[in-house]
Design an enzyme around this catalytic site. Structure first.
Site, PDB file in Angstrom:
ATOM      1  N   ASP A 183       3.730   2.692  -3.846  1.00 55.23           N
ATOM      2  CA  ASP A 183       2.879   3.602  -4.621  1.00 55.23           C
ATOM      3  C   ASP A 183       2.913   3.085  -6.055  1.00 55.23           C
ATOM      4  OD1 ASP A 183       1.831   5.570  -6.218  1.00 55.23           O
ATOM      5  OD2 ASP A 183       3.015   7.209  -5.362  1.00 55.23           O
ATOM      6  N   VAL A 184       1.780   2.588  -6.553  1.00 57.86           N
ATOM      7  CA  VAL A 184       1.788   1.939  -7.872  1.00 57.86           C
ATOM      8  C   VAL A 184       2.058   2.912  -9.017  1.00 57.86           C
ATOM      9  CG1 VAL A 184       0.294   0.017  -7.155  1.00 57.86           C
ATOM     10  CG2 VAL A 184      -0.738   2.082  -8.174  1.00 57.86           C
ATOM     11  N   THR A 205     -16.867   1.195   1.264  1.00 57.86           N
ATOM     12  CA  THR A 205     -15.459   1.390   1.624  1.00 57.86           C
ATOM     13  C   THR A 205     -15.235   2.888   1.792  1.00 57.86           C
ATOM     14  OG1 THR A 205     -14.733   1.679  -0.643  1.00 57.86           O
ATOM     15  CG2 THR A 205     -14.808  -0.586   0.186  1.00 57.86           C
ATOM     16  N   LYS A 239     -11.509   2.322 -16.010  1.00 53.97           N
ATOM     17  CA  LYS A 239     -12.204   1.071 -15.656  1.00 53.97           C
ATOM     18  C   LYS A 239     -12.724   0.363 -16.912  1.00 53.97           C
ATOM     19  CE  LYS A 239     -11.474   1.281 -11.232  1.00 53.97           C
ATOM     20  NZ  LYS A 239     -10.430   0.423 -10.650  1.00 53.97           N
ATOM     21  N   ASP A 269       0.858  -1.196   0.000  1.00 55.36           N
ATOM     22  CA  ASP A 269       0.000   0.000   0.000  1.00 55.36           C
ATOM     23  C   ASP A 269       0.888   1.237   0.000  1.00 55.36           C
ATOM     24  OD1 ASP A 269      -3.253   0.268   0.829  1.00 55.36           O
ATOM     25  OD2 ASP A 269      -2.068   2.107   1.022  1.00 55.36           O
ATOM     26  N   TYR A 311     -11.905   8.130 -14.513  1.00 56.19           N
ATOM     27  CA  TYR A 311     -12.155   6.855 -13.824  1.00 56.19           C
ATOM     28  C   TYR A 311     -12.932   5.914 -14.739  1.00 56.19           C
ATOM     29  CZ  TYR A 311     -13.520   3.761  -9.947  1.00 56.19           C
ATOM     30  OH  TYR A 311     -13.713   2.685  -9.111  1.00 56.19           O
TER      31      TYR A 311
HETATM   32  N1  LIG Z   1     -15.645   0.992  -3.253  1.00 54.70           N
HETATM   33  C1  LIG Z   1     -16.322   0.997  -4.368  1.00 54.70           C
HETATM   34  O1  LIG Z   1     -17.505   1.356  -4.358  1.00 54.70           O
HETATM   35  C2  LIG Z   1     -15.663   0.541  -5.646  1.00 54.70           C
HETATM   36  C3  LIG Z   1     -16.491   0.207  -6.721  1.00 54.70           C
HETATM   37  C4  LIG Z   1     -15.909  -0.250  -7.901  1.00 54.70           C
HETATM   38  C5  LIG Z   1     -14.536  -0.382  -7.993  1.00 54.70           C
HETATM   39  N2  LIG Z   1     -13.753  -0.038  -6.945  1.00 54.70           N
HETATM   40  C6  LIG Z   1     -12.314  -0.208  -7.107  1.00 54.70           C
HETATM   41  O2  LIG Z   1     -11.817  -1.063  -6.108  1.00 54.70           O
HETATM   42  C7  LIG Z   1     -10.458  -0.731  -5.827  1.00 54.70           C
HETATM   43  C8  LIG Z   1     -10.291  -0.551  -4.342  1.00 54.70           C
HETATM   44  O3  LIG Z   1     -11.214   0.404  -3.898  1.00 54.70           O
HETATM   45  P1  LIG Z   1     -11.617   0.528  -2.369  1.00 54.70           P
HETATM   46  O4  LIG Z   1     -13.035   0.927  -2.359  1.00 54.70           O
HETATM   47  O5  LIG Z   1     -11.192  -0.646  -1.630  1.00 54.70           O
HETATM   48  O6  LIG Z   1     -10.722   1.809  -1.961  1.00 54.70           O
HETATM   49  P2  LIG Z   1     -10.158   2.265  -0.530  1.00 54.70           P
HETATM   50  O7  LIG Z   1      -9.948   3.738  -0.677  1.00 54.70           O
HETATM   51  O8  LIG Z   1     -11.007   1.756   0.557  1.00 54.70           O
HETATM   52  O9  LIG Z   1      -8.736   1.548  -0.472  1.00 54.70           O
HETATM   53  C9  LIG Z   1      -7.783   1.828  -1.454  1.00 54.70           C
HETATM   54  C10 LIG Z   1      -6.398   1.547  -0.924  1.00 54.70           C
HETATM   55  O10 LIG Z   1      -5.482   1.858  -1.970  1.00 54.70           O
HETATM   56  C11 LIG Z   1      -4.425   2.615  -1.436  1.00 54.70           C
HETATM   57  N3  LIG Z   1      -3.863   3.463  -2.496  1.00 54.70           N
HETATM   58  C12 LIG Z   1      -4.339   4.623  -2.986  1.00 54.70           C
HETATM   59  N4  LIG Z   1      -3.521   5.100  -3.936  1.00 54.70           N
HETATM   60  C13 LIG Z   1      -2.503   4.206  -4.041  1.00 54.70           C
HETATM   61  C14 LIG Z   1      -1.348   4.123  -4.841  1.00 54.70           C
HETATM   62  N5  LIG Z   1      -1.035   5.106  -5.707  1.00 54.70           N
HETATM   63  N6  LIG Z   1      -0.540   3.059  -4.708  1.00 54.70           N
HETATM   64  C15 LIG Z   1      -0.818   2.093  -3.809  1.00 54.70           C
HETATM   65  N7  LIG Z   1      -1.884   2.112  -3.003  1.00 54.70           N
HETATM   66  C16 LIG Z   1      -2.724   3.157  -3.133  1.00 54.70           C
HETATM   67  C17 LIG Z   1      -5.038   3.409  -0.295  1.00 54.70           C
HETATM   68  O11 LIG Z   1      -4.040   3.816   0.654  1.00 54.70           O
HETATM   69  C18 LIG Z   1      -6.014   2.413   0.281  1.00 54.70           C
HETATM   70  O12 LIG Z   1      -5.450   1.619   1.296  1.00 54.70           O
HETATM   71  C19 LIG Z   1     -10.143   0.507  -6.652  1.00 54.70           C
HETATM   72  O13 LIG Z   1      -9.484   0.127  -7.841  1.00 54.70           O
HETATM   73  C20 LIG Z   1     -11.504   1.071  -6.973  1.00 54.70           C
HETATM   74  O14 LIG Z   1     -11.502   1.818  -8.154  1.00 54.70           O
HETATM   75  C21 LIG Z   1     -14.282   0.419  -5.763  1.00 54.70           C
END
Ligand SMILES: NC(=O)c1ccc[n+]([C@@H]2O[C@H](COP(=O)([O-])OP(=O)(O)OC[C@H]3O[C@@H](n4cnc5c(N)ncnc54)[C@H](O)[C@@H]3O)[C@@H](O)[C@H]2O)c1
Length: 264
Positions: free
Chosen positions: A74-75, A203, A172, A48, A168
């Site tokens: 950091d990706v 989340t 996606k 992370d 976004y």
């Molecule tokens: N939550 C939703 O409703 C939802 C819906 C569809 C898709 N997604 C996708 O699911 C994935 C995870 O989302 P989530 O809801 O768990 O988010 P979240 O914000 O709860 O967690 C994301 C994590 O990624 C980390 N992060 C952020 N930028 C980063 C980077 N540059 N490098 C490494 N780590 C990084 C953050 O510190 C965090 O721990 C994402 O790709 C998001 O687009 C989420």
């Protein structure tokens, strides 16, 4: 002929001896993926950008009897993305599963979008998925078995009438076809590439940031056939299925986990 015991949960859904790396593993879906795979027997590299969060997830896994290490990543740092994947494979002696989960968004009308809004969302949500996969696959080819799971979204499958976030949506949508492209390219080498497409989940990324807008929350719930937001743990089954032998004939698909959103 397949025997009764060959269809046991242990044979289909365990990951003993496998190594998984999860990006953005410190929170939300990444935390769920890390804990699910550790529960199934895998050793997990929880990466992370926020090491404190990754440390907390690893502590939870170890406390529960699982095996994991936390790595800061950091990706969007392309050099670190490759070196961290190499490091995890070296620490654990291989790599079988990569979850390209880290993601960000920048919401707002397209006419107000800055170059940085676009560039950062594409870099983290799209480019890092390709470069992370490129870094992981050589390790998977060593044992001829790999599973890559990408985090797409319902907004990569259909439009979104509730708010604008074109970068976004672009990223996606690209993930859906990157998943197909890489799946076909690597299918004959034992690498499967699939994606999940969640709806709006509770989340920090999802519902938490909408708390100040109850009308938006209600509108999204009304548009969801199941009638509610998803809870993060409800991604676990799909993530486990796509990482295990249970899905050995599945590649190139994007599995909606969306309460029926894309069925309407
Ligand atoms: N939550 C939703 O409703 C939802 C819906 C569809 C898709 N997604 C996708 O699911 C994935 C995870 O989302 P989530 O809801 O768990 O988010 P979240 O914000 O709860 O967690 C994301 C994590 O990624 C980390 N992060 C952020 N930028 C980063 C980077 N540059 N490098 C490494 N780590 C990084 C953050 O510190 C965090 O721990 C994402 O790709 C998001 O687009 C989420």
């Amino acid at each position: 002929m397949t025997t009764y015991h060959e269809l046991s949960i242990d044979k289909l859904f365990r990951l003993d001896g496998e190594v998984a790396l999860v990006t953005g593993g410190g929170d939300g879906f990444g935390r769920i993926a890390s804990m699910t795979y550790a529960n199934a027997g895998a050793s997990v590299a929880v990466t992370d950008i926020d090491k404190t969060k990754a440390d907390a997830v690893v502590a939870e896994i170890i406390d529960g009897g699982g095996h994991a290490v936390a790595l800061e990543l950091d990706v969007s740092d392309r050099t670190a993305l490759k070196s961290t994947i190499d490091e995890a494979a070296s620490v654990f002696g291989g790599l079988h599963i990569l979850v390209n989960n880290a993601g960000i968004t920048r919401r707002g009308p397209t006419l107000d979008m800055t170059d940085d809004d676009w560039d950062s969302v594409i870099e983290i949500n799209q480019t890092a998925v390709v470069l992370g996969s490129k870094a992981a696959v050589p390790h998977m080819l060593v044992h001829g078995d790999g599973k890559i799971i990408n985090l797409a979204s319902i907004v990569g499958l259909v439009g979104n009438r509730h708010f604008a976030h074109i970068g976004y949506q672009a990223a996606k949508g690209a993930i859906v076809n990157i998943t197909r492209g890489l799946a076909v390219e690597w299918a004959d080498q034992g690498i499967r590439v699939n994606a999940v497409a969640p709806t709006f989940f509770r989340t920090n990324f999802g519902a938490a940031r909408m708390q100040s807008n109850p009308d938006l929350l209600a509108a999204i719930e009304a548009d969801t056939p199941i009638g509610r937001f998803g809870e993060p743990w409800e991604l676990a089954g799909g993530l486990l299925y796509l990482a295990t032998r249970a899905s050995s004939m599945v590649t190139g698909v994007t599995l909606p986990i969306d309460g029926g959103w894309t069925a309407v």
